[in-house]
Write a protein that holds these residues in place. Structure first.
Motif, PDB file in Angstrom:
ATOM      1  N   ARG A  31       9.922   9.629  18.738  1.00  0.00           N
ATOM      2  CA  ARG A  31       8.935  10.710  18.811  1.00  0.00           C
ATOM      3  C   ARG A  31       8.044  10.566  20.039  1.00  0.00           C
ATOM      4  NH1 ARG A  31       6.696  14.323  15.084  1.00  0.00           N
ATOM      5  NH2 ARG A  31       8.253  13.566  13.609  1.00  0.00           N
ATOM      6  N   TYR A  32       7.647   9.340  20.347  1.00  0.00           N
ATOM      7  CA  TYR A  32       6.737   9.113  21.462  1.00  0.00           C
ATOM      8  C   TYR A  32       7.451   8.608  22.719  1.00  0.00           C
ATOM      9  CZ  TYR A  32       3.336   9.817  17.812  1.00  0.00           C
ATOM     10  OH  TYR A  32       2.613  10.355  16.780  1.00  0.00           O
ATOM     11  N   ASP A  33       8.785   8.606  22.667  1.00  0.00           N
ATOM     12  CA  ASP A  33       9.594   8.252  23.833  1.00  0.00           C
ATOM     13  C   ASP A  33       9.122   6.935  24.455  1.00  0.00           C
ATOM     14  OD1 ASP A  33      11.655   8.588  25.665  1.00  0.00           O
ATOM     15  OD2 ASP A  33      10.398   9.719  27.077  1.00  0.00           O
ATOM     16  N   LEU A  34       8.952   5.944  23.599  1.00  0.00           N
ATOM     17  CA  LEU A  34       8.479   4.654  24.081  1.00  0.00           C
ATOM     18  C   LEU A  34       9.598   3.934  24.831  1.00  0.00           C
ATOM     19  CD1 LEU A  34       6.385   3.527  20.989  1.00  0.00           C
ATOM     20  CD2 LEU A  34       5.558   4.439  23.161  1.00  0.00           C
ATOM     21  N   PRO A  35       9.287   3.294  25.961  1.00  0.00           N
ATOM     22  CA  PRO A  35      10.317   2.686  26.817  1.00  0.00           C
ATOM     23  C   PRO A  35      10.787   1.333  26.300  1.00  0.00           C
ATOM     24  CG  PRO A  35       8.172   2.342  27.797  1.00  0.00           C
ATOM     25  CD  PRO A  35       7.939   3.186  26.561  1.00  0.00           C
ATOM     26  N   VAL A  36      11.581   1.364  25.250  1.00  0.00           N
ATOM     27  CA  VAL A  36      12.096   0.133  24.648  1.00  0.00           C
ATOM     28  C   VAL A  36      13.460  -0.184  25.249  1.00  0.00           C
ATOM     29  CG1 VAL A  36      12.684  -1.048  22.501  1.00  0.00           C
ATOM     30  CG2 VAL A  36      10.882   0.698  22.517  1.00  0.00           C
ATOM     31  N   ARG A  37      13.628  -1.413  25.692  1.00  0.00           N
ATOM     32  CA  ARG A  37      14.928  -1.880  26.178  1.00  0.00           C
ATOM     33  C   ARG A  37      15.427  -2.939  25.207  1.00  0.00           C
ATOM     34  NH1 ARG A  37      15.506  -1.147  31.913  1.00  0.00           N
ATOM     35  NH2 ARG A  37      17.425  -2.365  31.729  1.00  0.00           N
ATOM     36  N   ARG A  38      16.657  -2.763  24.712  1.00  0.00           N
ATOM     37  CA  ARG A  38      17.221  -3.733  23.775  1.00  0.00           C
ATOM     38  C   ARG A  38      18.743  -3.751  23.873  1.00  0.00           C
ATOM     39  NH1 ARG A  38      15.075   0.003  19.893  1.00  0.00           N
ATOM     40  NH2 ARG A  38      13.520  -1.527  19.219  1.00  0.00           N
TER      41      ARG A  38
ATOM     42  N   SER B 232       0.832  -1.200   0.000  1.00  0.00           N
ATOM     43  CA  SER B 232       0.000   0.000   0.000  1.00  0.00           C
ATOM     44  C   SER B 232       0.863   1.246   0.000  1.00  0.00           C
ATOM     45  CB  SER B 232      -0.892   0.024   1.252  1.00  0.00           C
ATOM     46  OG  SER B 232      -1.631  -1.153   1.386  1.00  0.00           O
ATOM     47  N   PRO B 233       0.283   2.384  -0.363  1.00  0.00           N
ATOM     48  CA  PRO B 233       0.999   3.653  -0.203  1.00  0.00           C
ATOM     49  C   PRO B 233       1.327   3.920   1.257  1.00  0.00           C
ATOM     50  CG  PRO B 233      -0.956   3.917  -1.582  1.00  0.00           C
ATOM     51  CD  PRO B 233      -1.043   2.551  -0.984  1.00  0.00           C
ATOM     52  N   ALA B 234       2.274   4.801   1.501  1.00  0.00           N
ATOM     53  CA  ALA B 234       2.714   5.089   2.866  1.00  0.00           C
ATOM     54  C   ALA B 234       1.567   5.535   3.757  1.00  0.00           C
ATOM     55  CB  ALA B 234       3.812   6.154   2.841  1.00  0.00           C
ATOM     56  N   SER B 235       0.674   6.348   3.237  1.00  0.00           N
ATOM     57  CA  SER B 235      -0.408   6.885   4.061  1.00  0.00           C
ATOM     58  C   SER B 235      -1.374   5.810   4.537  1.00  0.00           C
ATOM     59  CB  SER B 235      -1.177   7.961   3.293  1.00  0.00           C
ATOM     60  OG  SER B 235      -1.722   7.425   2.103  1.00  0.00           O
ATOM     61  N   TYR B 236      -1.368   4.637   3.897  1.00  0.00           N
ATOM     62  CA  TYR B 236      -2.202   3.526   4.315  1.00  0.00           C
ATOM     63  C   TYR B 236      -1.371   2.423   4.981  1.00  0.00           C
ATOM     64  CZ  TYR B 236      -6.313   5.361   1.958  1.00  0.00           C
ATOM     65  OH  TYR B 236      -7.381   6.129   1.592  1.00  0.00           O
ATOM     66  N   SER B 237      -0.211   2.782   5.477  1.00  0.00           N
ATOM     67  CA  SER B 237       0.682   1.810   6.112  1.00  0.00           C
ATOM     68  C   SER B 237       1.214   2.373   7.424  1.00  0.00           C
ATOM     69  CB  SER B 237       1.843   1.476   5.170  1.00  0.00           C
ATOM     70  OG  SER B 237       1.378   1.017   3.927  1.00  0.00           O
ATOM     71  N   SER B 238       0.332   3.009   8.186  1.00  0.00           N
ATOM     72  CA  SER B 238       0.774   3.770   9.353  1.00  0.00           C
ATOM     73  C   SER B 238       0.321   3.137  10.659  1.00  0.00           C
ATOM     74  CB  SER B 238       0.236   5.199   9.279  1.00  0.00           C
ATOM     75  OG  SER B 238       0.650   5.824   8.082  1.00  0.00           O
ATOM     76  N   LEU B 239       1.113   3.340  11.687  1.00  0.00           N
ATOM     77  CA  LEU B 239       0.745   2.974  13.044  1.00  0.00           C
ATOM     78  C   LEU B 239      -0.093   4.097  13.659  1.00  0.00           C
ATOM     79  CD1 LEU B 239       4.056   1.393  14.397  1.00  0.00           C
ATOM     80  CD2 LEU B 239       2.034   0.236  13.501  1.00  0.00           C
ATOM     81  N   PRO B 240      -0.781   3.813  14.770  1.00  0.00           N
ATOM     82  CA  PRO B 240      -1.617   4.843  15.382  1.00  0.00           C
ATOM     83  C   PRO B 240      -0.798   6.062  15.801  1.00  0.00           C
ATOM     84  CG  PRO B 240      -1.368   2.932  16.830  1.00  0.00           C
ATOM     85  CD  PRO B 240      -0.865   2.532  15.497  1.00  0.00           C
ATOM     86  N   GLY B 241      -1.360   7.232  15.553  1.00  0.00           N
ATOM     87  CA  GLY B 241      -0.752   8.463  16.036  1.00  0.00           C
ATOM     88  C   GLY B 241       0.103   9.205  15.052  1.00  0.00           C
TER      89      GLY B 241
END
Length: 359
Positions: free
Chosen positions: A90-97, A55-64
């Motif tokens: 952007r959303y400062d998600l608490p990812v640990r890796r 799909s085009p980028a605009s139809y391949s998005s996550l929420p927000g």
């Protein structure tokens, strides 16, 4: 080291990030996303170089956040990786890796997760590990005696390595068609699949697939007759490279071969063919080994769910594995509704947040 939180999300790909976005925006729950990769991007870091979105980028998005446009109808994996990386930041998600969760155990207070960083305790667990790390290899007689090379699409690195060779591509869905299309340009291709290829109409892309999948889910929930969903349309999206190869007559489907010989393949009718390499485009299974201690897997490898909640273990949720965890939930555009529902269910279940220990 012991860590204690309300929710632990296992997996930092698109499904884990979508759940994290809703937990951050719609709840007051403490949570962390544990990802076993070294860098953002999830499974998109492990695709073959030419893979394109449907799909085009605009139809391949996550929420927000809308995925930025590239000017192309079908963005590539590199664009998706950049988008997911930016989404985390952007959303400062608490990812640990990188943090690999080896086992999830039930205890009186919720769950204990064994990792290389010690034990994490959580009142609820969201498993969002996808399927990419569990490629499915069929077993065919004579396979071990075959002297050519074999690779699964999960580890396919592009057509250059096969230039001038005799190559068999096995599989009739999207990965099989896309890889066969580019192999046909550089090698002597044999495309083996069960039955005929089921081409979707040329104008159909991911937008229409998600709409059809959603309509089917609503119909079943309302007790209406099953309209057939995506499977009734076909299973190969005709992205531009596939369309070019198909229209040029480069994609000639052959029946699935019956066995290997030491130098090639053989069919049930006795026909044999020497080949140099086989590329298996035969799909994936849910990556759920970390849940073995909970004894919740069904015979088909899935877990019985009510929505995204485990039907057997309260507090366990599964997001992004395929239609059994929500229509289109293994796609960028489709995971949002199930992520939203999961966050809402977690908020209801864990109405009183657990205290966050002082470091």
């Amino acid at each position: 080291m012991e860590h204690q939180l309300d929710v632990v999300i296992i997996g930092g790909g698109q499904a884990g990030l979508a759940v994290g976005w809703y937990l951050r925006r719609r709840t007051d729950l403490s949570f962390v996303i544990l990802d076993d990769q070294h860098t953002p991007g999830g499974a998109w870091r492990h695709t073959w170089p030419s893979l394109r979105l449907f799909s085009p980028a605009s139809y391949s998005s996550l929420p927000g956040r809308l995925m930025p446009s590239t000017g192309a109808d079908n963005p590539d994996a590199a664009h998706v990786i950049d988008y997911l990386t930016d989404y985390e930041d952007r959303y400062d998600l608490p990812v640990r890796r990188p943090v690999h969760v080896s086992a999830v155990h039930r205890d009186d207070d919720g769950f204990r997760l064994r990792t290389i960083e010690g034990t994490w305790s959580a009142r609820a667990v969201v498993s969002a590990t996808g399927t990419w790390s569990q490629p499915f290899w069929p077993t065919v007689p004579g396979q071990r005696a075959f002297t050519g090379t074999q690779v699964h699409s999960a580890h396919y690195g592009g057509p250059a390595a096969y230039a001038g060779e005799r190559v068999v591509v096995v599989g009739g869905a999207n990965s099989g068609a896309q890889i066969a299309a580019e192999i046909a340009e550089v090698a002597d291709l044999t495309w083996c699949l069960k039955g005929e290829p089921h081409w979707l109409p040329d104008e159909v892309d991911g937008r229409e697939l998600f709409r059809v999948a959603t309509e089917r889910s609503r119909a079943l929930a309302a007790g209406l007759p099953d309209p057939g969903g995506v499977a009734a349309l076909g299973n190969i999206v005709v992205v531009p490279p596939v369309k070019r190869a198909r229209d040029a007559g480069l994609l000639h489907p052959e029946p699935m071969f019956d066995r290997f010989t030491s130098t090639g393949i053989a069919w049930a009718d006795g026909r044999e063919q020497d080949v140099d390499a086989v590329i298996w485009c035969t799909g994936f299974r849910p990556a759920l080994r970390h849940l073995r201690p909970l004894h919740v897997r069904e015979a088909d490898g899935t877990i019985r769910t009510d929505g995204t909640a485990s039907a057997q273990v309260p507090g366990l949720y599964l997001v992004g594995y395929g239609d059994w965890t929500g229509p289109g939930s293994a796609t960028l555009i489709g995971v949002g509704p199930t992520a939203k529902a999961t966050a809402a269910a977690l908020q209801r279940q864990l109405a009183t947040p657990a205290p966050i220990p002082t470091p």
